[in-house]
Design an enzyme around this catalytic site. Sequence first.
Site, PDB file in Angstrom:
ATOM      1  N   ASN A  64     -42.950  -1.342  19.750  1.00 22.96           N
ATOM      2  CA  ASN A  64     -41.584  -1.032  19.330  1.00 22.96           C
ATOM      3  C   ASN A  64     -41.419  -1.300  17.834  1.00 22.96           C
ATOM      4  O   ASN A  64     -40.326  -1.190  17.298  1.00 22.96           O
ATOM      5  CB  ASN A  64     -40.585  -1.893  20.117  1.00 22.96           C
ATOM      6  N   ASN A  65     -42.534  -1.668  17.174  1.00 22.44           N
ATOM      7  CA  ASN A  65     -42.526  -1.995  15.761  1.00 22.44           C
ATOM      8  C   ASN A  65     -42.759  -0.718  14.949  1.00 22.44           C
ATOM      9  O   ASN A  65     -43.827  -0.101  15.020  1.00 22.44           O
ATOM     10  CB  ASN A  65     -43.624  -3.033  15.477  1.00 22.44           C
TER      11      ASN A  65
ATOM     12  N   LYS B  79     -45.875  -0.819  12.557  1.00 22.46           N
ATOM     13  CA  LYS B  79     -47.150  -0.656  13.258  1.00 22.46           C
ATOM     14  C   LYS B  79     -47.346   0.794  13.694  1.00 22.46           C
ATOM     15  O   LYS B  79     -48.430   1.366  13.528  1.00 22.46           O
ATOM     16  CB  LYS B  79     -47.201  -1.562  14.483  1.00 22.46           C
TER      17      LYS B  79
ATOM     18  N   ASP C 183     -52.277  -6.593  18.994  1.00 28.17           N
ATOM     19  CA  ASP C 183     -51.611  -7.860  18.707  1.00 28.17           C
ATOM     20  C   ASP C 183     -52.232  -8.367  17.421  1.00 28.17           C
ATOM     21  O   ASP C 183     -53.463  -8.322  17.256  1.00 28.17           O
ATOM     22  CB  ASP C 183     -51.790  -8.876  19.830  1.00 28.17           C
ATOM     23  N   SER C 184     -51.401  -8.786  16.515  1.00 24.19           N
ATOM     24  CA  SER C 184     -51.901  -9.185  15.212  1.00 24.19           C
ATOM     25  C   SER C 184     -51.115 -10.377  14.704  1.00 24.19           C
ATOM     26  O   SER C 184     -50.036 -10.690  15.202  1.00 24.19           O
ATOM     27  CB  SER C 184     -51.799  -8.020  14.218  1.00 24.19           C
TER      28      SER C 184
ATOM     29  N   GLU D 284     -43.823 -10.224  28.571  1.00 29.30           N
ATOM     30  CA  GLU D 284     -43.954 -11.542  27.948  1.00 29.30           C
ATOM     31  C   GLU D 284     -45.363 -11.696  27.382  1.00 29.30           C
ATOM     32  O   GLU D 284     -46.351 -11.579  28.105  1.00 29.30           O
ATOM     33  CB  GLU D 284     -43.688 -12.650  28.958  1.00 29.30           C
TER      34      GLU D 284
ATOM     35  N   LYS E 277     -53.336   0.155   1.657  1.00 25.78           N
ATOM     36  CA  LYS E 277     -53.293  -0.814   2.748  1.00 25.78           C
ATOM     37  C   LYS E 277     -54.179  -0.377   3.915  1.00 25.78           C
ATOM     38  O   LYS E 277     -54.956  -1.165   4.449  1.00 25.78           O
ATOM     39  CB  LYS E 277     -51.859  -1.021   3.226  1.00 25.78           C
TER      40      LYS E 277
ATOM     41  N   TYR F 239     -45.324 -10.084   6.987  1.00 26.45           N
ATOM     42  CA  TYR F 239     -45.797 -11.067   6.017  1.00 26.45           C
ATOM     43  C   TYR F 239     -46.511 -10.435   4.814  1.00 26.45           C
ATOM     44  O   TYR F 239     -47.042 -11.150   3.963  1.00 26.45           O
ATOM     45  CB  TYR F 239     -46.756 -12.054   6.704  1.00 26.45           C
ATOM     46  N   ASP F 240     -46.520  -9.119   4.729  1.00 30.14           N
ATOM     47  CA  ASP F 240     -47.239  -8.437   3.650  1.00 30.14           C
ATOM     48  C   ASP F 240     -46.886  -8.953   2.249  1.00 30.14           C
ATOM     49  O   ASP F 240     -47.788  -9.113   1.414  1.00 30.14           O
ATOM     50  CB  ASP F 240     -46.994  -6.928   3.709  1.00 30.14           C
TER      51      ASP F 240
END
Length: 205
Positions: free
Chosen positions: A8-9, A12, A76-77, A40, A182, A161-162
């Site tokens: 949902n990002n 990404k 997942d990152s 979850e 990137k 956090y870039d």
Amino acid sequence: MRIIVATNNKGKAKEFKEVLSDISVEVLTLKDIGMVSDPEENGETFAENARIKAMDVYEKLKAAGEEKDTIVMADDSGLCIDFLGGEPGVKSARFMGHSTPYNEKNRAILDLLKGARDGDRGASFVCHVCTVLPDGRVIDAESEMRGSIAEEAKGGEGFGYDPIFYVPEYGKTGGELTPEEKNAVSHRGKVLRKVREFLCREMNL
């Protein structure tokens, strides 16, 4: 054949589509297909959390009889900081709470590293991608981007956090990199190219 990215990002999803743009497969997101998936993420590793997300979408598709000709991908990152013993790591998205804006999270991390010497500011972005093929087979791949935590946040590109992650190859933060720069060196770009190579080789995409 289609690829559904279980996220949902928006940031990404954009990177998935950019890196996979040169294969002849439609790349869709959960929003594109109108699916809600928010399991979850209680795994202890990036791999476990990526699989949780990928399998949730795959099982929903299978229950609806729509898994045929569909590849599900989830990642997942997170940011692993040497000075903090690898934290926030798998808890990167949940650090200070999901709803906390990343500019606040970034300021908090910079505060935690106040006084840390250059040699102690090493960090890695890690990305694990779990791919579920139409027949249920699972393919795992992981990559990292090594750098350090900058002294201050810079740049308005990227996400998360870039702006506080210094990329030595370019001499600037992830927030200052163009999308093309990137994707060339990022943890997500690297691992997606691995997956792309596998799909092209094994599934003739």
